[in-house]
Design a protein around this motif. Structure first.
Motif, PDB file in Angstrom:
ATOM      1  N   GLU A 274       0.808  -1.223   0.000  1.00  0.00           N
ATOM      2  CA  GLU A 274       0.000   0.000   0.000  1.00  0.00           C
ATOM      3  C   GLU A 274       0.840   1.272   0.000  1.00  0.00           C
ATOM      4  O   GLU A 274       0.312   2.375   0.119  1.00  0.00           O
ATOM      5  N   LEU A 275       2.140   1.138  -0.158  1.00  0.00           N
ATOM      6  CA  LEU A 275       3.019   2.326  -0.140  1.00  0.00           C
ATOM      7  C   LEU A 275       2.770   3.223  -1.351  1.00  0.00           C
ATOM      8  O   LEU A 275       2.457   2.736  -2.439  1.00  0.00           O
ATOM      9  N   GLU A 276       2.983   4.515  -1.134  1.00  0.00           N
ATOM     10  CA  GLU A 276       2.852   5.439  -2.269  1.00  0.00           C
ATOM     11  C   GLU A 276       4.193   5.493  -3.003  1.00  0.00           C
ATOM     12  O   GLU A 276       5.104   6.233  -2.633  1.00  0.00           O
ATOM     13  N   VAL A 277       4.348   4.643  -4.008  1.00  0.00           N
ATOM     14  CA  VAL A 277       5.580   4.585  -4.802  1.00  0.00           C
ATOM     15  C   VAL A 277       5.193   4.625  -6.274  1.00  0.00           C
ATOM     16  O   VAL A 277       4.026   4.451  -6.626  1.00  0.00           O
ATOM     17  N   ASP A 278       6.184   4.843  -7.134  1.00  0.00           N
ATOM     18  CA  ASP A 278       5.876   4.804  -8.571  1.00  0.00           C
ATOM     19  C   ASP A 278       5.723   3.364  -9.045  1.00  0.00           C
ATOM     20  O   ASP A 278       4.792   3.025  -9.757  1.00  0.00           O
ATOM     21  N   VAL A 279       6.681   2.516  -8.622  1.00  0.00           N
ATOM     22  CA  VAL A 279       6.687   1.143  -9.139  1.00  0.00           C
ATOM     23  C   VAL A 279       6.632   0.154  -7.975  1.00  0.00           C
ATOM     24  O   VAL A 279       7.427   0.242  -7.035  1.00  0.00           O
ATOM     25  N   LEU A 280       5.695  -0.780  -8.072  1.00  0.00           N
ATOM     26  CA  LEU A 280       5.613  -1.872  -7.099  1.00  0.00           C
ATOM     27  C   LEU A 280       6.011  -3.150  -7.838  1.00  0.00           C
ATOM     28  O   LEU A 280       5.380  -3.512  -8.837  1.00  0.00           O
ATOM     29  N   VAL A 281       7.092  -3.782  -7.359  1.00  0.00           N
ATOM     30  CA  VAL A 281       7.537  -5.028  -7.986  1.00  0.00           C
ATOM     31  C   VAL A 281       7.062  -6.182  -7.108  1.00  0.00           C
ATOM     32  O   VAL A 281       7.366  -6.224  -5.912  1.00  0.00           O
ATOM     33  N   LEU A 282       6.303  -7.106  -7.691  1.00  0.00           N
ATOM     34  CA  LEU A 282       5.809  -8.268  -6.942  1.00  0.00           C
ATOM     35  C   LEU A 282       6.661  -9.474  -7.316  1.00  0.00           C
ATOM     36  O   LEU A 282       6.599  -9.956  -8.446  1.00  0.00           O
ATOM     37  N   ALA A 283       7.489  -9.910  -6.363  1.00  0.00           N
ATOM     38  CA  ALA A 283       8.452 -10.975  -6.668  1.00  0.00           C
ATOM     39  C   ALA A 283       8.415 -12.066  -5.607  1.00  0.00           C
ATOM     40  O   ALA A 283       9.444 -12.645  -5.262  1.00  0.00           O
ATOM     41  N   ALA A 284       7.214 -12.353  -5.063  1.00  0.00           N
ATOM     42  CA  ALA A 284       7.112 -13.420  -4.049  1.00  0.00           C
ATOM     43  C   ALA A 284       6.200 -14.527  -4.576  1.00  0.00           C
ATOM     44  O   ALA A 284       6.645 -15.374  -5.341  1.00  0.00           O
ATOM     45  N   LEU A 285       4.920 -14.473  -4.191  1.00  0.00           N
ATOM     46  CA  LEU A 285       4.026 -15.569  -4.558  1.00  0.00           C
ATOM     47  C   LEU A 285       2.761 -15.036  -5.232  1.00  0.00           C
ATOM     48  O   LEU A 285       2.602 -13.830  -5.397  1.00  0.00           O
ATOM     49  N   GLU A 286       1.841 -15.962  -5.581  1.00  0.00           N
ATOM     50  CA  GLU A 286       0.613 -15.544  -6.263  1.00  0.00           C
ATOM     51  C   GLU A 286      -0.423 -14.982  -5.270  1.00  0.00           C
ATOM     52  O   GLU A 286      -0.299 -15.171  -4.062  1.00  0.00           O
ATOM     53  N   ASN A 287      -1.456 -14.350  -5.853  1.00  0.00           N
ATOM     54  CA  ASN A 287      -2.626 -13.860  -5.093  1.00  0.00           C
ATOM     55  C   ASN A 287      -2.270 -12.930  -3.930  1.00  0.00           C
ATOM     56  O   ASN A 287      -2.819 -13.068  -2.831  1.00  0.00           O
ATOM     57  N   VAL A 288      -1.369 -11.990  -4.135  1.00  0.00           N
ATOM     58  CA  VAL A 288      -1.066 -11.050  -3.043  1.00  0.00           C
ATOM     59  C   VAL A 288      -1.841  -9.738  -3.193  1.00  0.00           C
ATOM     60  O   VAL A 288      -2.122  -9.068  -2.202  1.00  0.00           O
ATOM     61  N   VAL A 289      -2.192  -9.370  -4.440  1.00  0.00           N
ATOM     62  CA  VAL A 289      -3.090  -8.223  -4.618  1.00  0.00           C
ATOM     63  C   VAL A 289      -4.433  -8.799  -5.056  1.00  0.00           C
ATOM     64  O   VAL A 289      -4.549  -9.404  -6.125  1.00  0.00           O
ATOM     65  N   THR A 290      -5.436  -8.634  -4.184  1.00  0.00           N
ATOM     66  CA  THR A 290      -6.756  -9.246  -4.412  1.00  0.00           C
ATOM     67  C   THR A 290      -7.829  -8.156  -4.354  1.00  0.00           C
ATOM     68  O   THR A 290      -7.507  -6.983  -4.138  1.00  0.00           O
TER      69      THR A 290
END
Ligand code: NAD
Length: 406
Positions: A274-290
């Protein structure tokens, strides 16, 4: 929730967009080969799968995951995404995936070796350089690939290094493999930001997952002038709005096993998203943003290095908010693109210089980005839908040439 349900939803959505008939959609929903075994090691039993989703474009290709949450539905979904990924970037492969339901952190080195060899003993008839070629995925390493190669060659009584990729260098691996997924993701991120007129120096980044994919991309971003302000692993995360020192962080993670040991302001994995950043890199597992947290995401761009980290419901919310998601099947294709070069080298017994392979990887990723970006603009859809269309068109063309669906 069964991850293959997400894949099904996406096929439904893309089928409508492409005007696919029922036969075409059903072909995409079915798997060519599902193999399952119980691996018995040290008095314990571990369920294991190797699944080929499609082999229309060539032999199956995809990693093997060791994780307590591995299930048949997950391996089915991951093999489907591998079909799309391989097709999208133009590789001569179908899609496959494997997994063992276990917690590698609870096993000794000897047990880990034994379970890896047991995997090959269970599936050696199904894998091979012209059938289905495994590689590393979550919690599997070059050493595990080496044990698997060794077991396979013992059973077959011949050398066949092209049966598996992501191997250590001494057994036919290539140096570029380790940072390849991150490098591929980094290239498409840079292409997108250039297309949108965003300058690197003003760009902030948060990275969820600090393993192979996440740590290398954090390092690449920092070296290129981005400000990496937060990273996390399974034990939690850290935040510094002035930017983190990624080199020190990599050392800390290696020595202490957790990014939190870096010190400073801690944050949870949920807070990082939920951080206010330009780029969010998701590099862990599936279904983390729902659909439960998509509304709270404040990044402008999301790069999916993990497979399936954003659910279809969340996709709709993010698209509505104008957040651009660079989809997994494009963003994380660098690893398999370099695996392809390793496989080619192993097969022909010829070694290419690193610079040639780097150039080739860059070209494969830029071409993939270009194809997806133009489809996004032509169809006025999100990048995931566009990527699926490009990938599915090639798979169905191969199927049609083979006379399918009947
Ligand atoms: P890895 O095992 O090296 O790292 C995984 C990281 O995720 C670790 O830092 C771990 O602590 C962290 N993690 C685990 N559970 C977490 C959680 N609940 N919250 C936050 N972090 C958590 O794995 P990897 O190879 O870097 O793969 C990461 C993702 O990238 C996976 O989805 C994988 O399928 C995908 N991927 C990897 C490659 C590759 O070549 N390595 C290629 C394509 C896709």
């Amino acid at each position: 929730m069964d991850p293959f349900e997400n894949a099904k939803k996406m096929i439904g959505k893309v089928s409508k967009e492409m005007g696919l008939g029922e036969k075409g959609a059903n072909l995409l929903l079915s798997h060519t080969q599902i193999s399952k075994a119980e691996l018995k090691v040290g008095g314990k039993s571990f369920p294991a799968w190797r699944i080929i989703h499609s082999n229309a474009l060539g032999p199956g290709k995809g990693g093997i995951r060791y994780h307590p949450d591995v299930s048949e539905g997950e391996v089915k979904a991951l093999s489907f995404w591998m079909s799309l990924k391989n097709s999208l970037v133009g590789l001569p492969y179908g899609g496959a995936k494997g997994g063992i339901k276990l917690n590698p952190k609870e096993l000794s080195e000897e047990e880990l070796e034994e379970v890896s060899r047991a995997f090959v003993r269970a599936f050696h008839e199904k894998i091979g350089q012209d059938k289905d070629i495994p590689a590393p995925d979550v919690y599997t390493t070059p050493q595990i690939m080496a044990w698997m190669l060794d077991e396979f060659e013992k059973i077959k009584g011949r050398k066949e290094p092209g049966m598996i990729t992501g191997k250590p260098l001494a057994l036919g691996g290539i140096p570029l493999r380790e940072p390849a997924t991150a490098r591929g993701g980094f290239i498409v991120l840079k292409e997108l930001l250039a297309d949108k007129g965003v300058k690197t120096a003003e760009t902030t980044v948060a990275v969820q997952g600090f393993g192979n994919a996440g740590s290398f991309i954090a390092e690449m971003c920092q070296k290129d002038g981005f400000k990496v302000v937060a990273v996390s692993d399974s034990k939690g995360g850290i935040h510094n709005k002035e930017g983190l020192d990624i080199e020190r962080l990599m050392k800390v993670k290696k020595e202490k096993g957790a990014v939190k040991a870096y010190g400073g302001e801690e944050l949870s994995n949920e807070q990082l998203l939920e951080l206010e950043v330009d780029v969010l890199v998701l590099a862990a597992l599936e279904n983390v943003v729902t659909d439960e947290n998509a509304d709270k995401v404040r990044a402008r761009y999301i790069l999916e290095l993990a497979n399936g980290p954003v659910t279809p419901e969340a996709d709709e919310v993010l698209f509505g908010k104008g957040i651009i998601v660079i989809p997994d099947i494009l963003a994380s294709a660098g690893g398999v693109a370099v695996s392809y070069m390793e496989w080619v080298q192993n097969r022909v017994g010829h070694f290419f210089e690193d610079s040639i392979m780097e150039e080739r990887l860059d070209r494969i990723m830029k071409n993939g980005f270009e194809r997806v970006n133009s489809k996004t603009k032509e169809k006025k859809v999100d990048m995931r839908t566009a990527a699926y269309i490009v990938a599915i068109e090639r798979i169905l063309e191969a199927e049609k040439l083979r006379g399918n669906p009947k």
